[in-house]
Design an enzyme around this catalytic site. Structure first.
Site, PDB file in Angstrom:
ATOM      1  N   LEU A 131     -37.631  41.319  49.731  1.00  0.00           N
ATOM      2  CA  LEU A 131     -36.585  40.489  49.123  1.00  0.00           C
ATOM      3  C   LEU A 131     -35.499  41.369  48.497  1.00  0.00           C
ATOM      4  CD1 LEU A 131     -35.746  37.592  48.172  1.00  0.00           C
ATOM      5  CD2 LEU A 131     -37.183  37.943  46.165  1.00  0.00           C
ATOM      6  N   SER A 132     -35.892  42.373  47.711  1.00  0.00           N
ATOM      7  CA  SER A 132     -34.925  43.154  46.924  1.00  0.00           C
ATOM      8  C   SER A 132     -34.032  44.019  47.800  1.00  0.00           C
ATOM      9  CB  SER A 132     -35.659  44.068  45.936  1.00  0.00           C
ATOM     10  OG  SER A 132     -36.524  43.312  45.127  1.00  0.00           O
ATOM     11  N   TRP A 162     -37.233  49.088  47.542  1.00  0.00           N
ATOM     12  CA  TRP A 162     -38.403  48.908  46.677  1.00  0.00           C
ATOM     13  C   TRP A 162     -39.474  48.076  47.368  1.00  0.00           C
ATOM     14  CZ3 TRP A 162     -38.034  52.376  43.301  1.00  0.00           C
ATOM     15  CH2 TRP A 162     -36.834  52.637  42.637  1.00  0.00           C
ATOM     16  N   GLU A 367     -41.181  41.625  40.295  1.00  0.00           N
ATOM     17  CA  GLU A 367     -41.413  40.161  40.330  1.00  0.00           C
ATOM     18  C   GLU A 367     -40.764  39.471  39.128  1.00  0.00           C
ATOM     19  OE1 GLU A 367     -45.165  38.709  41.827  1.00  0.00           O
ATOM     20  OE2 GLU A 367     -45.565  40.657  42.757  1.00  0.00           O
ATOM     21  N   SER A 370     -38.898  41.480  32.449  1.00  0.00           N
ATOM     22  CA  SER A 370     -39.216  40.689  31.251  1.00  0.00           C
ATOM     23  C   SER A 370     -38.026  39.828  30.810  1.00  0.00           C
ATOM     24  CB  SER A 370     -39.630  41.617  30.105  1.00  0.00           C
ATOM     25  OG  SER A 370     -40.853  42.233  30.424  1.00  0.00           O
TER      26      SER A 370
HETATM   27  C1  LIG Z   1     -43.023  49.618  41.915  1.00  0.00           C
HETATM   28  C2  LIG Z   1     -42.120  48.535  42.415  1.00  0.00           C
HETATM   29  C3  LIG Z   1     -42.537  47.721  43.476  1.00  0.00           C
HETATM   30  C4  LIG Z   1     -41.687  46.741  43.980  1.00  0.00           C
HETATM   31  N1  LIG Z   1     -42.084  45.992  45.062  1.00  0.00           N
HETATM   32  C5  LIG Z   1     -41.223  45.093  45.620  1.00  0.00           C
HETATM   33  C6  LIG Z   1     -41.570  44.384  46.823  1.00  0.00           C
HETATM   34  O1  LIG Z   1     -42.672  44.535  47.378  1.00  0.00           O
HETATM   35  N2  LIG Z   1     -40.649  43.547  47.372  1.00  0.00           N
HETATM   36  C7  LIG Z   1     -39.434  43.347  46.816  1.00  0.00           C
HETATM   37  O2  LIG Z   1     -38.664  42.569  47.354  1.00  0.00           O
HETATM   38  N3  LIG Z   1     -39.062  43.999  45.667  1.00  0.00           N
HETATM   39  C8  LIG Z   1     -39.928  44.864  45.068  1.00  0.00           C
HETATM   40  N4  LIG Z   1     -39.577  45.550  43.928  1.00  0.00           N
HETATM   41  C9  LIG Z   1     -38.240  45.352  43.368  1.00  0.00           C
HETATM   42  C10 LIG Z   1     -38.260  44.604  42.050  1.00  0.00           C
HETATM   43  O3  LIG Z   1     -38.535  43.265  42.246  1.00  0.00           O
HETATM   44  C11 LIG Z   1     -36.898  44.874  41.380  1.00  0.00           C
HETATM   45  O4  LIG Z   1     -36.906  46.232  40.965  1.00  0.00           O
HETATM   46  C12 LIG Z   1     -36.668  43.954  40.196  1.00  0.00           C
HETATM   47  O5  LIG Z   1     -36.433  42.635  40.627  1.00  0.00           O
HETATM   48  C13 LIG Z   1     -35.463  44.420  39.353  1.00  0.00           C
HETATM   49  O6  LIG Z   1     -34.371  44.652  40.183  1.00  0.00           O
HETATM   50  P1  LIG Z   1     -33.541  46.025  40.067  1.00  0.00           P
HETATM   51  O7  LIG Z   1     -34.481  47.150  40.174  1.00  0.00           O
HETATM   52  O8  LIG Z   1     -32.435  45.954  41.046  1.00  0.00           O
HETATM   53  O9  LIG Z   1     -32.993  46.019  38.597  1.00  0.00           O
HETATM   54  P2  LIG Z   1     -31.697  45.248  38.089  1.00  0.00           P
HETATM   55  O10 LIG Z   1     -31.594  43.909  38.734  1.00  0.00           O
HETATM   56  O11 LIG Z   1     -30.532  46.163  38.182  1.00  0.00           O
HETATM   57  O12 LIG Z   1     -32.074  45.025  36.572  1.00  0.00           O
HETATM   58  C14 LIG Z   1     -32.127  46.123  35.650  1.00  0.00           C
HETATM   59  C15 LIG Z   1     -32.598  45.636  34.324  1.00  0.00           C
HETATM   60  O13 LIG Z   1     -31.654  44.709  33.815  1.00  0.00           O
HETATM   61  C16 LIG Z   1     -32.313  43.836  32.927  1.00  0.00           C
HETATM   62  N5  LIG Z   1     -31.883  42.473  33.281  1.00  0.00           N
HETATM   63  C17 LIG Z   1     -31.995  41.848  34.470  1.00  0.00           C
HETATM   64  N6  LIG Z   1     -31.466  40.616  34.411  1.00  0.00           N
HETATM   65  C18 LIG Z   1     -31.001  40.472  33.160  1.00  0.00           C
HETATM   66  C19 LIG Z   1     -30.322  39.428  32.470  1.00  0.00           C
HETATM   67  N7  LIG Z   1     -30.043  38.285  33.096  1.00  0.00           N
HETATM   68  N8  LIG Z   1     -29.973  39.627  31.177  1.00  0.00           N
HETATM   69  C20 LIG Z   1     -30.245  40.783  30.540  1.00  0.00           C
HETATM   70  N9  LIG Z   1     -30.897  41.805  31.144  1.00  0.00           N
HETATM   71  C21 LIG Z   1     -31.258  41.647  32.425  1.00  0.00           C
HETATM   72  C22 LIG Z   1     -33.814  44.037  33.086  1.00  0.00           C
HETATM   73  O14 LIG Z   1     -34.293  44.818  32.001  1.00  0.00           O
HETATM   74  C23 LIG Z   1     -33.901  44.849  34.366  1.00  0.00           C
HETATM   75  O15 LIG Z   1     -35.039  45.689  34.383  1.00  0.00           O
HETATM   76  C24 LIG Z   1     -40.422  46.528  43.384  1.00  0.00           C
HETATM   77  C25 LIG Z   1     -40.022  47.332  42.301  1.00  0.00           C
HETATM   78  C26 LIG Z   1     -40.853  48.321  41.819  1.00  0.00           C
HETATM   79  C27 LIG Z   1     -40.372  49.160  40.676  1.00  0.00           C
END
Ligand SMILES: Cc1cc2nc3c(=O)[nH]c(=O)nc-3n(C[C@H](O)[C@H](O)[C@H](O)COP(=O)(O)OP(=O)(O)OC[C@H]3O[C@@H](n4cnc5c(N)ncnc54)[C@H](O)[C@@H]3O)c2cc1C
Length: 393
Positions: A131-132, A162, A367, A370
């Site tokens: 998804l990501s 990811w 997923e 927080s």
């Molecule tokens: C070990 C690992 C395994 C993963 N496995 C999968 C997988 O199998 N399939 C898949 O599709 N994805 C996977 N992911 C991706 C994961 O779902 C994303 O990393 C996650 O959704 C956060 O997206 P991002 O990393 O782009 O962070 P961003 O979207 O850039 O967010 C960064 C930070 O911003 C903050 N934030 C987010 N939204 C808000 C808001 N509305 N208001 C204030 N603060 C906010 C949070 O603290 C967040 O951590 C995985 C990630 C990791 C680290």
């Protein structure tokens, strides 16, 4: 470990039996694991968990190898809790089989279920959920991978990142949008076999707690229309429904890590001597231990409430978000306290608490981070306040 929670009314006798079985299996089969070759370890664990019959609980439909007609959320949570307690990668291997095939269980047609689910349940095919994207993590509706329909095929172009099991998966459930569509509308879900021309593993990603992870690239990747899951444009809903199930199970994994940390803390505090007594005899230590126990039970109550409600056929968006937020944040604090009690040894490579400290961190991010869970909880609260008649009791 104290497993008094199994007496709680959330469980059926079969859950209690399953919990005993998985704990015994984990104790016997999951020893210390070197983190040198995570791909091979993960492949081996998927096969072993399949052969032991545990992955069946993460797959729905008895005709397709599932333990029951629907995914048994409480069983999935109990299995994750036990596996996480013993071995982070075993929990990961189990969980990804469920998350990676969840959309097929929920929305696949008969042919799709028959083709993929039995192999997933038996640990003979490795599943992944894609998804990501580099520019769309928390903001799922911002995803930009395109699925252009051309006759009887879809042509996929874009990048996913990811992706757990990226590089070792046999198939990926991929979410991509129709050209010109925006936000959550126009997204569809597809099953893409790993050997499909036009799909490549662009980069393997290394993280602090090693797991198989990759960035995938789709370049004119043609897939038959028969590989679409559900209706055109239903992809966002399918992704959210899948996450509703597995989000609760992330809370259960966090619980397993936290329980292990508390046991490690108790073992150290009762044996480490200083200033003429054991560490456990200091009231400051007792306050820490008490706080850890309360945090664990709070997390467990929310986790198994969400799992039980879902197994009653209820929508659990609010409860799953509360469980994931609480269990992952509490586990982080419990594990940190355990590291503190272990002193210098707590940060030494190879110590259990050191590896728990690395394992727990990503659970507060994936997923739904927080902050995303907080927003979901607030949204559901406001909805209930503003339109109470739409909220079932
Ligand atoms: C070990 C690992 C395994 C993963 N496995 C999968 C997988 O199998 N399939 C898949 O599709 N994805 C996977 N992911 C991706 C994961 O779902 C994303 O990393 C996650 O959704 C956060 O997206 P991002 O990393 O782009 O962070 P961003 O979207 O850039 O967010 C960064 C930070 O911003 C903050 N934030 C987010 N939204 C808000 C808001 N509305 N208001 C204030 N603060 C906010 C949070 O603290 C967040 O951590 C995985 C990630 C990791 C680290």
């Amino acid at each position: 470990m104290n497993r008094a929670h199994l007496e709680w009314p959330f469980f059926e006798p079969e859950h209690r039996r399953l919990a005993q079985e998985v704990w015994a299996w984990a104790r016997k089969n999951l020893g210390e694991h070197p983190e040198t070759d995570v791909d091979r370890t993960c492949q081996r664990l998927v096969r072993a968990l399949g052969e032991a019959g545990f992955i069946r609980y993460a797959v729905g439909g008895q005709a397709y190898g599932g333990a029951k007609e629907t995914i048994d959320t409480r069983a999935v949570c109990l299995i994750r809790e036990a596996l996480a307690y013993h071995h982070g990668l075993a929990d990961f291997a189990f969980a990804m089989q469920g998350l990676g095939s969840g959309a097929i269980t929920l929305c696949g047609n008969e042919a799709q279920r028959a083709r993929y689910l039995p192999k997933v349940a038996q640990g003979q095919a490795i599943a992944a959920f894609a998804l990501s994207e580099p520019q769309a993590g928390s903001d799922v509706g911002g995803l930009s991978t395109l699925a252009q329909q051309e006759g009887g095929t879809y042509v996929l172009n874009g990048e996913k990142t990811w992706i757990s099991n990226g590089g070792i998966a046999d198939f990926y459930v991929v979410f991509a949008r129709a050209p010109g569509s925006q936000g959550s509308k126009g997204i569809s879900a597809f099953v893409v076999d790993a050997d499909t021309p036009g799909l490549e593993v662009a980069e393997r990603l290394e993280v602090m707690a090693p797991h198989p992870l990759a960035t995938l690239r789709f370049r004119d990747c043609r897939i038959p229309r028969a590989q679409r899951l559900g209706e055109e444009g239903e992809g966002f809903k399918i992704a959210m429904q899948t996450l509703d199930i597995f989000r609760t199970s992330v809370a259960a994994a966090a619980l397993g890590f936290a329980r292990r940390a508390l046991d490690e803390a108790l073992a150290r505090a009762t044996t480490r001597r200083m200033f003429g007594q054991t560490l456990a005899e200091f009231q400051l230590t007792q306050a820490k231990l008490a706080q850890m126990a309360v945090q664990i039970d709070t997390a467990a109550l929310l986790t198994y409430r969400a799992a039980w409600l879902r197994d009653q056929g209820r929508r659990v968006t609010l409860e799953a978000a509360m469980a994931k937020l609480t269990a992952t944040e509490h586990a982080q604090q419990v594990i940190d306290a355990a590291v503190q009690l272990w002193g210098g040894l707590g940060v030494k490579k190879g110590q259990v608490v050191e590896s728990l400290y690395r394992e727990i961190r990503a659970l507060r991010i994936y997923e739904g981070a927080s902050e995303v869970q907080q927003l979901i909880i607030a949204r559901e609260l406001l909805k209930a306040y503003q339109k109470p008649e739409e909220v079932s009791v």
